[in-house]
Design a protein around this motif. Sequence first.
Motif, PDB file in Angstrom:
ATOM      1  N   TRP A  92       0.812  -1.215   0.000  1.00 54.35           N
ATOM      2  CA  TRP A  92       0.000   0.000   0.000  1.00 54.35           C
ATOM      3  C   TRP A  92       0.849   1.270   0.000  1.00 54.35           C
TER       4      TRP A  92
ATOM      5  N   MET B 117      -7.976  -1.877  -5.082  1.00 59.06           N
ATOM      6  CA  MET B 117      -7.159  -3.088  -5.096  1.00 59.06           C
ATOM      7  C   MET B 117      -7.668  -4.138  -4.118  1.00 59.06           C
ATOM      8  N   GLU B 118      -7.964  -3.707  -2.897  1.00 61.52           N
ATOM      9  CA  GLU B 118      -8.286  -4.635  -1.807  1.00 61.52           C
ATOM     10  C   GLU B 118      -9.372  -4.049  -0.915  1.00 61.52           C
ATOM     11  N   ARG B 119     -10.566  -4.002  -1.416  1.00 60.81           N
ATOM     12  CA  ARG B 119     -11.665  -3.355  -0.699  1.00 60.81           C
ATOM     13  C   ARG B 119     -11.880  -3.950   0.697  1.00 60.81           C
ATOM     14  N   LYS B 120     -11.926  -5.264   0.794  1.00 65.89           N
ATOM     15  CA  LYS B 120     -12.200  -5.913   2.080  1.00 65.89           C
ATOM     16  C   LYS B 120     -11.112  -5.577   3.116  1.00 65.89           C
ATOM     17  N   ARG B 121      -9.868  -5.709   2.709  1.00 65.66           N
ATOM     18  CA  ARG B 121      -8.762  -5.427   3.630  1.00 65.66           C
ATOM     19  C   ARG B 121      -8.717  -3.953   4.003  1.00 65.66           C
TER      20      ARG B 121
END
Length: 83
Positions: free
Chosen positions: A9, A20-24
Motif C-alpha cells: 500500500w 485493489m483490496e476493498r475488504k482489507r
Amino acid sequence: MFEMDLGDWEGRTQTEIRQMERKRFEQFWRNPEGYRPVTGEGFLDVEKRAVSFLSRSTAEYEIESVLIVSHAIFLKVLLSKIR
C-alpha cells in the motif's frame, strides 16, 4: 522505525488501495485489531515495536520528559500503553 510499514500500500492513494483490496481496506479502518496485511505489518506488529521502544526509552533515560515525534498510528499505540 516510527511509522507503520504498509507494504504494497505504500505510495498509493486511499482510492487506489480501496480498488485493489476493498475488504482489507475496510478492515484496516473499521476493525484495525483484526487487520492482517499480505505484506507490511499489522497493528499488533506496531504495538510490539512501540512497547519495546517505550520500555527501552524509560529504562535508558532517567529524565522527566521525553519528546517523541512520529506518525499517528505509532503515537496512538504509545498513548494507549501509557494511559
